[in-house]
Design an enzyme around this catalytic site. Sequence first.
Site, PDB file in Angstrom:
ATOM      1  N   SER A  68       1.552 -66.119  78.025  1.00  0.00           N
ATOM      2  CA  SER A  68       1.805 -67.633  77.562  1.00  0.00           C
ATOM      3  C   SER A  68       0.669 -68.463  77.016  1.00  0.00           C
ATOM      4  O   SER A  68       0.802 -69.553  76.562  1.00  0.00           O
ATOM      5  CB  SER A  68       2.345 -68.463  78.840  1.00  0.00           C
ATOM      6  OG  SER A  68       3.650 -68.092  78.921  1.00  0.00           O
TER       7      SER A  68
ATOM      8  N   HIS B  11      13.328 -75.786  84.326  1.00  0.00           N
ATOM      9  CA  HIS B  11      12.225 -76.976  84.064  1.00  0.00           C
ATOM     10  C   HIS B  11      13.352 -78.350  83.635  1.00  0.00           C
ATOM     11  O   HIS B  11      12.600 -79.051  83.570  1.00  0.00           O
ATOM     12  CB  HIS B  11      11.405 -76.574  82.975  1.00  0.00           C
ATOM     13  CG  HIS B  11      10.319 -75.613  83.160  1.00  0.00           C
ATOM     14  ND1 HIS B  11      10.565 -74.194  82.770  1.00  0.00           N
ATOM     15  CD2 HIS B  11       9.066 -75.580  84.236  1.00  0.00           C
ATOM     16  CE1 HIS B  11       9.325 -73.577  83.447  1.00  0.00           C
ATOM     17  NE2 HIS B  11       8.812 -74.300  83.679  1.00  0.00           N
TER      18      HIS B  11
ATOM     19  N   CYS C 184       7.070 -73.535  79.551  1.00  0.00           N
ATOM     20  CA  CYS C 184       8.680 -73.248  79.592  1.00  0.00           C
ATOM     21  C   CYS C 184       8.869 -72.137  78.518  1.00  0.00           C
ATOM     22  O   CYS C 184       8.858 -72.413  77.539  1.00  0.00           O
ATOM     23  CB  CYS C 184       9.274 -74.521  79.403  1.00  0.00           C
ATOM     24  SG  CYS C 184      11.284 -74.541  79.462  1.00  0.00           S
TER      25      CYS C 184
END
Length: 613
Positions: free
Chosen positions: A307, A352, A365
């Site tokens: 990420s 989320h 997310c």
Amino acid sequence: MDPRVRIKDHWNEQRIFSQRTLGALVVVAVMVLMLIGRLIFLQVVRHDYYTELSQGNRVRLDPIPASRGLIFDRNGKVMADNEPAYQLELVREQVPDLNDTLKRLTSLGLIDRDEEIGRFAVHRYQFPGVDLATRQTRHYPLGQLGVHALGYVSAISVQDLEHIDRVTYAGTALIGKLGVESAYERSLHGKNGYREILVNAQGRSEQREGAFAPELHSQAPIAGDDLVLSIDLATQQAAEEALGDHRGAVVAIDPANGDVLALASKPGFDPAAFARGLSRTEYAALSDNIDKPLFNRALRGTYPSGSTIKPVIALAGLNYHVVDPSRQEFCAGVFHLPGSSRLFREGKGGKHGWVDLEHAIARSCDVYFYGLASAIGAEHIAEFLTPFGYGALTGIDISGEKPGLLPSPEWKRKAFKRPQDQVWFPGETVNFGVGQGYLLVTPLQLAHVASVLAGRGKSFQPRLVTGVRDIEGNVKAIAPVQLPAIDNVTDAAWDLVLRGMMGATTYGTAAAISKGASYQIAGKTGTAQVFSVGQNEKYIEKNVAERLRDHAWFIAFAPADAPRIAIAVLVENGGFGASAAAPIARRVMDAYLLHESTTPAADVAVPESQASD
């Protein structure tokens, strides 16, 4: 008297004898004259020439190796210097039987250490052409600290002899291997000198003193240049101590000029062992070690980015106008790929709820970025990532760097032979958006990406050497190399994405590392999969073998409003970036920005319930 009987002619015989005697005397005279002429030629005409040859038979020209240049950190602290050492030197032409000599030296135990000096002194007379000499060897006063940046020196190999000037390296046993020691070998090596040595028939030195001592010549060597590195020792030490026994890497860069403040790869090794010489057993213990201590993970380790890519994907979405940053998307923990039954799950099975772009970065997310990557498209993602340095060498001034891999539909068509493998599938674009799939990066590349983010598109080529100091003490600074700026991103886009990264360290996935900080941090966590989990399977770390667990990433820069350090941390099989990598980054940033580590890693560890990528 019988007329057939001839009377002996004494006068004729005397005449023949006289002629022969005269001929012999002429021949002898000619030969004597030739001998005298030759003697005059040798002793008078060629006197100087043969005197020089004669001198060469009793005078040996010995090289005097130059002192290798020293290596300092940015604050003048010594990282590599020299110390005296004894070594056996063999003159091949003066050794009657090389194999026998080596065998006898081995039998005396002379291919080892200290008391060998005394042992050889006793047996010296048995080894014509072999003598003891005092030389310098490389000394690393800090041991393993910074070894993957420094590199090491070791014996000149057969391969080295193919590309070096043997005259320049006469009398030199060591040459730089890897790191700065190798990349700046020409500067560090210096220029050898020489001295004439009076020797006996066995090739050993004979010192003479007094009026009858011959005048011998010498030329002093010129020491190699010293190097000033960008490394900050306190920061380097903090990085290696924070990594501890983990396998991993830390790279910290000054975004204002590309200076590499720390370059750590663990585990490491003792460079002095190579300088003094490794046995086959010792080298095998290093090269066969499952943890690969000789492997420079910072430059050569390639891993999915996880990420950490999300801030750049967010900038791409804004650049291509495929996302409304204020629009909220609902994260229920699962992304349904349009036109497919395939599902992509949120990391660690979280949900989320409603998030906009800024909060999607801060909370990492996956579902939001699955959709964003699908909207951007693989071609545009690859195009936008290129100027950030993905899939390319950073150009750091030491060798061995890997370029990683920036995938694209075009790349896939060229990389695979079978037509069915050349197709780029929509699901691969989805994975691309969260740093999984074919994408591979090195810790150095991600530190460079962090510096690009810190500079809002401006960056410099990473470098380890900032200056060269000659023997007179003059330091020649090496100018930083500025790279082309990323100028197609608006200020508003930079502001939004960097707010998302600051949110990650205040209320998002890495909030714990800001505890007690006197400066603001902008960062992004990441988790890189080592193996793929089935669509209906769940990743449970404790049930996975340690070396198959996810890698942990964290990139950051600080202070967020005026960055002085950009960093990337990788912990192999560490699990989640927030709990494994982010605390290491905090200790390193503290060491550089506060000049000491004031926050132990334990104080900023993320509880398991908060951990995410």
